[in-house]
Design a protein around this motif. Sequence first.
Motif, short mmCIF file in Angstrom:
data_model
loop_
_atom_site.label_atom_id
_atom_site.label_comp_id
_atom_site.label_asym_id
_atom_site.label_seq_id
_atom_site.Cartn_x
_atom_site.Cartn_y
_atom_site.Cartn_z
N ALA A 33 0.83 -1.21 0.00
CA ALA A 33 0.00 0.00 0.00
C ALA A 33 0.87 1.25 0.00
O ALA A 33 0.54 2.25 -0.67
CB ALA A 33 -0.93 0.00 1.21
N LEU A 34 1.97 1.22 0.71
CA LEU A 34 2.88 2.36 0.74
C LEU A 34 3.50 2.60 -0.63
O LEU A 34 3.60 3.75 -1.08
CB LEU A 34 3.97 2.12 1.78
CG LEU A 34 5.00 3.22 1.95
CD1 LEU A 34 4.35 4.46 2.51
CD2 LEU A 34 6.11 2.75 2.87
N ILE A 35 3.88 1.55 -1.31
CA ILE A 35 4.46 1.68 -2.65
C ILE A 35 3.43 2.22 -3.63
O ILE A 35 3.73 3.10 -4.44
CB ILE A 35 5.05 0.34 -3.11
CG1 ILE A 35 6.28 -0.01 -2.28
CG2 ILE A 35 5.40 0.38 -4.60
CD1 ILE A 35 6.81 -1.40 -2.51
N ARG A 36 2.18 1.72 -3.55
CA ARG A 36 1.12 2.24 -4.43
C ARG A 36 0.88 3.72 -4.18
O ARG A 36 0.72 4.50 -5.11
CB ARG A 36 -0.17 1.45 -4.21
CG ARG A 36 -0.24 0.16 -4.99
CD ARG A 36 -1.64 -0.40 -4.99
NE ARG A 36 -2.10 -0.73 -3.64
CZ ARG A 36 -1.90 -1.89 -3.03
NH1 ARG A 36 -1.23 -2.85 -3.64
NH2 ARG A 36 -2.36 -2.09 -1.81
N ALA A 37 0.85 4.12 -2.92
CA ALA A 37 0.64 5.53 -2.59
C ALA A 37 1.79 6.39 -3.12
O ALA A 37 1.56 7.49 -3.64
CB ALA A 37 0.49 5.71 -1.09
N TRP A 38 3.01 5.91 -3.01
CA TRP A 38 4.17 6.66 -3.50
C TRP A 38 4.09 6.83 -5.02
O TRP A 38 4.36 7.91 -5.54
CB TRP A 38 5.46 5.97 -3.10
CG TRP A 38 6.68 6.63 -3.68
CD1 TRP A 38 7.51 6.12 -4.61
CD2 TRP A 38 7.17 7.93 -3.38
NE1 TRP A 38 8.50 7.02 -4.90
CE2 TRP A 38 8.32 8.15 -4.17
CE3 TRP A 38 6.75 8.94 -2.53
CZ2 TRP A 38 9.03 9.33 -4.11
CZ3 TRP A 38 7.48 10.11 -2.47
CH2 TRP A 38 8.61 10.30 -3.26
N HIS A 39 3.70 5.77 -5.73
CA HIS A 39 3.57 5.88 -7.18
C HIS A 39 2.45 6.85 -7.55
O HIS A 39 2.58 7.60 -8.53
CB HIS A 39 3.30 4.50 -7.80
CG HIS A 39 4.52 3.64 -7.86
ND1 HIS A 39 5.58 3.90 -8.68
CD2 HIS A 39 4.85 2.51 -7.18
CE1 HIS A 39 6.52 2.99 -8.51
NE2 HIS A 39 6.10 2.13 -7.60
N GLU A 40 1.38 6.88 -6.78
CA GLU A 40 0.29 7.81 -7.05
C GLU A 40 0.75 9.26 -6.85
O GLU A 40 0.41 10.14 -7.64
CB GLU A 40 -0.88 7.50 -6.13
CG GLU A 40 -2.10 8.34 -6.40
CD GLU A 40 -3.25 7.96 -5.50
OE1 GLU A 40 -4.08 8.84 -5.24
OE2 GLU A 40 -3.32 6.79 -5.07
N VAL A 41 1.53 9.48 -5.82
CA VAL A 41 2.06 10.83 -5.57
C VAL A 41 2.98 11.25 -6.70
O VAL A 41 2.89 12.38 -7.22
CB VAL A 41 2.80 10.88 -4.21
CG1 VAL A 41 3.63 12.14 -4.08
CG2 VAL A 41 1.81 10.76 -3.08
N ARG A 42 3.88 10.37 -7.12
CA ARG A 42 4.79 10.70 -8.22
C ARG A 42 4.03 10.97 -9.51
O ARG A 42 4.37 11.88 -10.27
CB ARG A 42 5.80 9.58 -8.42
CG ARG A 42 6.82 9.51 -7.30
CD ARG A 42 7.85 8.45 -7.54
NE ARG A 42 8.53 8.67 -8.80
CZ ARG A 42 9.21 7.74 -9.44
NH1 ARG A 42 9.31 6.53 -8.93
NH2 ARG A 42 9.81 8.00 -10.56
N ARG A 43 2.99 10.16 -9.78
CA ARG A 43 2.19 10.34 -10.99
C ARG A 43 1.45 11.68 -10.94
O ARG A 43 1.43 12.42 -11.92
CB ARG A 43 1.18 9.20 -11.11
CG ARG A 43 0.49 9.13 -12.43
CD ARG A 43 -0.43 7.92 -12.54
NE ARG A 43 0.22 6.67 -12.14
CZ ARG A 43 -0.15 5.92 -11.10
NH1 ARG A 43 -1.17 6.25 -10.37
NH2 ARG A 43 0.51 4.81 -10.82
N ALA A 44 0.89 12.04 -9.80
CA ALA A 44 0.19 13.32 -9.67
C ALA A 44 1.16 14.48 -9.81
O ALA A 44 0.84 15.49 -10.45
CB ALA A 44 -0.53 13.38 -8.33
#
Length: 74
Positions: A33-44
């Motif tokens: 979940a932490l990795i998914r959140a980090w990728h979402e932040v980078r994508r945004a």
Amino acid sequence: MSWDDIALLILAAAGCTTLLLSQAGELLSRLPALIRAWHEVRRAWRDHPETPRPDEGSEEVSPPLRRVADDQRG
């Protein structure tokens, strides 16, 4: 060192090992979940690089405040 001390040492080591393993398991269970959140932040961040940061603020002044500022100047 008596047998009582050895038994207590073994119990303490087993307790510490159990605590360490449970904490590692908890961390590893939250990692996806932490990795998914980090990728979402980078994508945004990559999709909206021109958006100002909240701490930078805007230099634009609302019209009523601009009128007051102009009246005070002159």
